[in-house]
Design a protein around this motif. Structure first.
Motif: not given
Length: 365
Positions: A147, A312, A314
């Motif tokens: 990322e 995180r 996603e």
């Protein structure tokens, strides 16, 4: 002799004496590291012995930063010890580290930052090639970007974890500085074309629009490839970092042209073995949930109820079907912890599939 010359002579003698002491201590540490390797091999005959322990090295580097008396900064002192440990580890057999190439990329810089300069770095043309190199045992570890603070997640890396048996063994964050570079022979020529990776163009978009508007921008496979072309083609420039510029002998036309001064890329270290607890760890999982109302809530609620911090989350399309999704989640803590083990069991009971990608030390450098 003047007082200044006398005092400088005394200080230089003192430095020479300290240098000898440093060499003696580094050599003693290296011999101790060799003995550690001998003990491991003696107690594990005929087995693949892992001399590199990510959790142990993270603990050592944290202790160095905490105990550092100065005047060198904590980061600088830790980097010195990183190189000492890298050299000691290489006495047995230098590790082969696969990275997304070619030579001169930010990924190589991240690999050397994490493992030190005594490893053999192996450039590969694609992220999936890095995974295959480690899976086959041809490389001990691989380094891939995951990322960027400006452009977000690198989806190809996330997708590789769906099918790969590799574990995440570590992370490293690298501050990304982009420079506009050109060959010294072409510095006085008008720049008519700029080469770079598409991610770098995106991270420097505002600067380019303000200072090089209208100049052709050509996306290439890497910033190192951009630097190579700029070194060979008159009237061209490249956007790349220090390593690529030095490799191809380019001059800096404009330094640090990234739009955000805190531009940072996070890289993952992938390997074949699981990593033990270091005391300050992070874990990553992939979860496929049933397609029903409240599925995301059911996934996240156990983490919230038990006070676990997610760093995180996603969403990626699942390869198993249309409009099905897989969640990639990072959270603080190690999967060996009883609380985290309980939370993952709860999630697994509601999930179609839960894949544990690994627990690993939070990046120290």
């Amino acid at each position: 002799m003047s007082d200044e010359q006398i005092r400088l002579g005394e200080l230089r003698d003192q430095i020479d004496s300290l240098d000898q002491q440093i060499m003696d201590l580094v050599s003693a540490r290296a011999r101790c590291a060799q003995e550690v390797a001998e003990v491991k091999m003696a107690h594990n005959p005929g087995q693949d012995v892992f001399f590199y322990r990510p959790e142990r090295e993270a603990q050592v580097l944290r202790r160095i930063k905490e105990a550092n008396p100065g005047p060198l900064s904590d980061e600088e002192m830790a980097r010195l010890f990183r190189e000492i440990m890298s050299a000691c580890l290489a006495l047995e057999k230098p590790m082969h580290i696969a990275f997304l190439g070619p030579v001169g990329t930010f990924t190589q810089a991240a690999a050397l930052k994490h493992f030190g300069h005594s490893v053999v770095s192996v450039p590969l043309p694609a992220i999936d090639a890095v995974f295959r190199e480690v899976e086959s045992g041809s490389a001990h570890y691989g380094v891939v970007p995951v990322e960027n603070s400006t452009e977000g997640m690198i989806n190809h890396t996330l997708d590789m974890f769906m099918s790969s048996p590799l574990k995440i063994c570590g992370e490293v964050q690298l501050r990304i500085h982009h420079h506009l570079l050109c060959s010294p022979e072409n510095r006085d020529q008008d720049i008519t074309r700029i080469y770079s990776h598409q991610q770098s163009f995106a991270q420097c978009r505002q600067w380019l629009d303000a200072h090089r508007y209208g100049i052709e921008r050509v996306a290439v496979s890497s910033n190192a490839e951009a630097a190579r072309r700029a070194a060979e083609e008159p009237g061209t420039a490249a956007i790349a970092g220090d390593m690529a510029g030095e490799l191809y002998g380019l001059d800096v036309v404009a330094a640090k042209i990234e739009d955000r001064p805190d531009n940072t890329t996070r890289f993952l270290i992938v390997g074949r073995e699981e990593v033990g607890p270091s005391g300050q760890d992070k874990s990553s999982i992939l979860v496929s949930m049933r397609n029903k109302p409240g599925a995301l809530y059911q996934l996240l609620e156990p983490f919230h109820r038990n006070g676990l911090s997610l760093t995180r989350i996603e969403t990626r399309p699942s390869p198993s079907g249309t409009w099905a999704y897989v969640f990639y989640i990072d959270f603080e803590g190690h999967m060996d912890d009883d609380l985290i083990s309980k939370v993952l069991s709860e999630v697994e009971a509601e999930a179609v599939e839960l894949k544990r990608l690994g627990s690993y030390p939070i990046g120290v450098l």
